[in-house]
Design a protein around this motif. Structure first.
Motif, PDB file in Angstrom:
ATOM      1  N   GLU A   1      -7.826   0.490  -2.235  1.00 41.16           N
ATOM      2  CA  GLU A   1      -9.082   0.943  -1.626  1.00 41.16           C
ATOM      3  C   GLU A   1     -10.212   0.887  -2.643  1.00 41.16           C
ATOM      4  O   GLU A   1     -11.318   0.445  -2.353  1.00 41.16           O
ATOM      5  N   ARG A   2      -9.918   1.319  -3.852  1.00 40.62           N
ATOM      6  CA  ARG A   2     -10.917   1.338  -4.919  1.00 40.62           C
ATOM      7  C   ARG A   2     -11.238  -0.075  -5.406  1.00 40.62           C
ATOM      8  O   ARG A   2     -12.370  -0.367  -5.771  1.00 40.62           O
TER       9      ARG A   2
ATOM     10  N   PRO B   1       0.808  -1.224   0.000  1.00 39.43           N
ATOM     11  CA  PRO B   1       0.000   0.000   0.000  1.00 39.43           C
ATOM     12  C   PRO B   1       0.844   1.279   0.000  1.00 39.43           C
ATOM     13  O   PRO B   1       0.386   2.313  -0.466  1.00 39.43           O
TER      14      PRO B   1
ATOM     15  N   HIS C   1       4.428   3.562  -4.664  1.00 35.66           N
ATOM     16  CA  HIS C   1       3.897   4.485  -5.662  1.00 35.66           C
ATOM     17  C   HIS C   1       3.701   3.708  -6.954  1.00 35.66           C
ATOM     18  O   HIS C   1       4.508   2.843  -7.287  1.00 35.66           O
TER      19      HIS C   1
ATOM     20  N   ALA D   1      -2.158   2.308  -2.142  1.00 29.78           N
ATOM     21  CA  ALA D   1      -3.276   2.255  -1.199  1.00 29.78           C
ATOM     22  C   ALA D   1      -4.565   2.765  -1.836  1.00 29.78           C
ATOM     23  O   ALA D   1      -5.650   2.233  -1.563  1.00 29.78           O
ATOM     24  N   HIS D   2      -4.469   3.770  -2.690  1.00 29.44           N
ATOM     25  CA  HIS D   2      -5.668   4.312  -3.350  1.00 29.44           C
ATOM     26  C   HIS D   2      -6.250   3.295  -4.337  1.00 29.44           C
ATOM     27  O   HIS D   2      -7.469   3.167  -4.444  1.00 29.44           O
ATOM     28  N   LEU D   3      -5.377   2.579  -5.052  1.00 24.75           N
ATOM     29  CA  LEU D   3      -5.861   1.545  -5.963  1.00 24.75           C
ATOM     30  C   LEU D   3      -6.491   0.394  -5.183  1.00 24.75           C
ATOM     31  O   LEU D   3      -7.537  -0.121  -5.561  1.00 24.75           O
TER      32      LEU D   3
ATOM     33  N   ILE E   1       0.446   7.639  -8.155  1.00 23.79           N
ATOM     34  CA  ILE E   1      -0.415   7.595  -6.970  1.00 23.79           C
ATOM     35  C   ILE E   1       0.074   6.496  -6.022  1.00 23.79           C
ATOM     36  O   ILE E   1       0.851   5.624  -6.420  1.00 23.79           O
ATOM     37  N   HIS E   2      -0.406   6.536  -4.786  1.00 21.94           N
ATOM     38  CA  HIS E   2      -0.108   5.469  -3.835  1.00 21.94           C
ATOM     39  C   HIS E   2      -0.926   4.231  -4.183  1.00 21.94           C
ATOM     40  O   HIS E   2      -2.107   4.339  -4.531  1.00 21.94           O
TER      41      HIS E   2
ATOM     42  N   TYR F   1      -6.471   6.277 -13.687  1.00 20.94           N
ATOM     43  CA  TYR F   1      -6.583   7.430 -12.791  1.00 20.94           C
ATOM     44  C   TYR F   1      -8.028   7.941 -12.735  1.00 20.94           C
ATOM     45  O   TYR F   1      -8.510   8.345 -11.688  1.00 20.94           O
TER      46      TYR F   1
END
Length: 119
Positions: free
Chosen positions: A87-88, A36, A39, A83-85, A80-81, A47
């Motif tokens: 989470e989604r 997570p 990068h 973690a954002h991927l 992006i991190h 995105y």
């Protein structure tokens, strides 16, 4: 898939003690699992919310994520991190550890079965 690549990918991101295993494995070189905190260079479509179906760990150790509808970079990549991927799309947690320079693909956006290729 070449048996040595499959064996390498099946090891997963953790060693027997449950710790991240980024060491060398016989026949496949350094292996790295997506964390997570990593990068990730993502395509414009990823995105903007398209699902990830292709992930590449390049020879420099940089992660790249693509949607199904783009054979090559379209526009400027975003950083992006992971973690954002995750989470989604929590199914990305099923991504196996990859040797440097390898690519993982899946047929379905939420699928957990990945195929590993030398990139």
């Amino acid at each position: 898939m070449h048996p040595r690549l499959r064996g390498c990918a099946e090891m997963g991101p953790f060693n027997q003690g449950g710790k991240m295993d980024s060491g060398a494995h016989e026949g496949c070189g350094p292996v790295q699992g997506l964390s997570p905190d990593d990068h990730v260079f993502v395509s414009k479509r990823v995105y903007l919310g398209q699902p990830v179906v292709r992930v590449h760990l390049d020879d420099d150790g940089d992660w790249q994520a693509f949607s199904a509808i783009e054979p090559r970079w379209f526009g400027r990549p975003r950083l992006i991190h992971a973690a954002h991927l995750l989470e989604r799309d929590p199914s990305l947690a099923s991504l196996p550890a990859l040797p440097l320079g390898h690519l993982a693909t899946r047929d379905e956006a939420s699928g957990t079965t990945w195929q590993i290729f030398q990139g």
